[in-house]
Design a protein around this motif. Structure first.
Motif, PDB file in Angstrom:
ATOM      1  N   ALA A  16      21.116  52.901 -24.003  1.00 16.55           N
ATOM      2  CA  ALA A  16      19.886  53.519 -23.492  1.00 16.55           C
ATOM      3  C   ALA A  16      18.644  52.812 -24.032  1.00 16.55           C
ATOM      4  O   ALA A  16      17.613  52.750 -23.362  1.00 16.55           O
ATOM      5  N   LEU A  17      18.762  52.247 -25.232  1.00 12.95           N
ATOM      6  CA  LEU A  17      17.652  51.512 -25.844  1.00 12.95           C
ATOM      7  C   LEU A  17      17.633  50.045 -25.424  1.00 12.95           C
ATOM      8  O   LEU A  17      16.759  49.291 -25.833  1.00 12.95           O
ATOM      9  N   GLY A  18      18.631  49.639 -24.655  1.00 18.44           N
ATOM     10  CA  GLY A  18      18.696  48.254 -24.207  1.00 18.44           C
ATOM     11  C   GLY A  18      19.340  47.310 -25.202  1.00 18.44           C
ATOM     12  O   GLY A  18      19.178  46.097 -25.108  1.00 18.44           O
ATOM     13  N   VAL A  19      20.080  47.839 -26.146  1.00 20.12           N
ATOM     14  CA  VAL A  19      20.760  47.025 -27.146  1.00 20.12           C
ATOM     15  C   VAL A  19      22.174  46.746 -26.647  1.00 20.12           C
ATOM     16  O   VAL A  19      22.909  47.672 -26.303  1.00 20.12           O
ATOM     17  N   SER A  20      22.557  45.480 -26.606  1.00 24.16           N
ATOM     18  CA  SER A  20      23.896  45.114 -26.128  1.00 24.16           C
ATOM     19  C   SER A  20      24.964  45.564 -27.128  1.00 24.16           C
ATOM     20  O   SER A  20      24.672  45.766 -28.313  1.00 24.16           O
ATOM     21  N   ARG A  21      26.174  45.669 -26.630  1.00 20.85           N
ATOM     22  CA  ARG A  21      27.292  46.036 -27.512  1.00 20.85           C
ATOM     23  C   ARG A  21      27.498  44.978 -28.592  1.00 20.85           C
ATOM     24  O   ARG A  21      27.818  45.297 -29.728  1.00 20.85           O
ATOM     25  N   ASP A  22      27.309  43.707 -28.220  1.00 18.01           N
ATOM     26  CA  ASP A  22      27.471  42.628 -29.210  1.00 18.01           C
ATOM     27  C   ASP A  22      26.439  42.745 -30.324  1.00 18.01           C
ATOM     28  O   ASP A  22      26.752  42.575 -31.499  1.00 18.01           O
ATOM     29  N   ALA A  23      25.191  43.037 -29.953  1.00 21.22           N
ATOM     30  CA  ALA A  23      24.137  43.183 -30.958  1.00 21.22           C
ATOM     31  C   ALA A  23      24.412  44.398 -31.843  1.00 21.22           C
ATOM     32  O   ALA A  23      24.219  44.342 -33.061  1.00 21.22           O
ATOM     33  N   LEU A  24      24.890  45.469 -31.238  1.00 18.72           N
ATOM     34  CA  LEU A  24      25.226  46.663 -32.005  1.00 18.72           C
ATOM     35  C   LEU A  24      26.377  46.381 -32.967  1.00 18.72           C
ATOM     36  O   LEU A  24      26.317  46.754 -34.141  1.00 18.72           O
ATOM     37  N   ILE A  34      26.260  46.640 -37.019  1.00 18.62           N
ATOM     38  CA  ILE A  34      27.193  47.450 -37.806  1.00 18.62           C
ATOM     39  C   ILE A  34      27.942  46.591 -38.818  1.00 18.62           C
ATOM     40  O   ILE A  34      28.118  46.971 -39.964  1.00 18.62           O
ATOM     41  N   ALA A  35      28.366  45.420 -38.381  1.00 20.41           N
ATOM     42  CA  ALA A  35      29.116  44.526 -39.265  1.00 20.41           C
ATOM     43  C   ALA A  35      28.223  43.894 -40.330  1.00 20.41           C
ATOM     44  O   ALA A  35      28.715  43.339 -41.301  1.00 20.41           O
ATOM     45  N   GLY A  36      26.911  43.952 -40.115  1.00 25.04           N
ATOM     46  CA  GLY A  36      25.998  43.357 -41.077  1.00 25.04           C
ATOM     47  C   GLY A  36      25.936  41.854 -40.969  1.00 25.04           C
ATOM     48  O   GLY A  36      25.543  41.173 -41.901  1.00 25.04           O
ATOM     49  N   SER A  37      26.364  41.337 -39.818  1.00 24.53           N
ATOM     50  CA  SER A  37      26.338  39.901 -39.619  1.00 24.53           C
ATOM     51  C   SER A  37      25.356  39.556 -38.523  1.00 24.53           C
ATOM     52  O   SER A  37      24.854  40.412 -37.812  1.00 24.53           O
ATOM     53  N   GLU A  38      25.116  38.241 -38.391  1.00 24.50           N
ATOM     54  CA  GLU A  38      24.211  37.761 -37.357  1.00 24.50           C
ATOM     55  C   GLU A  38      25.010  37.300 -36.160  1.00 24.50           C
ATOM     56  O   GLU A  38      26.129  36.836 -36.300  1.00 24.50           O
ATOM     57  N   THR A  39      24.412  37.421 -34.974  1.00 21.50           N
ATOM     58  CA  THR A  39      25.052  36.849 -33.802  1.00 21.50           C
ATOM     59  C   THR A  39      24.917  35.343 -33.902  1.00 21.50           C
ATOM     60  O   THR A  39      23.980  34.830 -34.497  1.00 21.50           O
ATOM     61  N   SER A  40      25.855  34.606 -33.339  1.00 19.28           N
ATOM     62  CA  SER A  40      25.884  33.153 -33.501  1.00 19.28           C
ATOM     63  C   SER A  40      24.605  32.503 -33.012  1.00 19.28           C
ATOM     64  O   SER A  40      24.108  32.805 -31.945  1.00 19.28           O
TER      65      SER A  40
END
Length: 134
Positions: free
Chosen positions: A99-107, A111-117
């Motif tokens: 609903a906020l426009g945040v992708s599942r990958d970003a979420l 949660i994992a505390g890591s950065e997307t590649s």
């Protein structure tokens, strides 16, 4: 219990087996004390090597979701109860993020505390807030 795999998927078969078991646990279809099918039986049913199933079971053991016991096989642990309880909360979080426009990958990365590649923490934060798109 029905273990599902997709032969066309790029995801490894052992990971798909573990995912299938996790899904059944989180949905409450398999609870603490339940015995998973023997690895040989799963392997024959799926037409795969028994070591592939054992690798999935080892992964689930490492996560604390099952115990591997001699003569009893793979037994679901008490952690299954916590997973099932968290499912509804996780689904609500995913819906809120969408609903906020945040992708599942970003979420998942949040949660994992890591950065997307390939993105810095600042870029990732901007993406989560909707400031930029990759």
């Amino acid at each position: 219990m029905l273990i599902r795999v997709d032969e066309t998927s790029k995801r490894a078969i052992y990971a798909q087996i573990a995912d299938s078991v996790r899904t059944d646990i989180s949905a409450g279809r398999v609870g603490p004390g339940s015995v998973l099918p023997p690895a040989r039986e799963v392997a024959v049913g799926l037409g795969i090597n028994v070591h592939t199933v054992l690798r999935a079971y080892q992964l689930l053991r490492h996560e604390g979701l099952i115990d591997l016991k001699r003569r009893r096989g793979a037994v679901v642990t008490q952690a299954a109860t916590a997973i099932a309880e968290l499912r509804a909360e996780a689904e609500a979080l995913v819906a809120h993020a969408e609903a906020l426009g945040v992708s599942r990958d970003a979420l998942a990365a949040l949660i994992a505390g890591s950065e997307t590649s390939g993105h810095s923490s600042t870029q990732q934060s901007e993406e989560i807030r909707g400031g930029t798109s990759a």
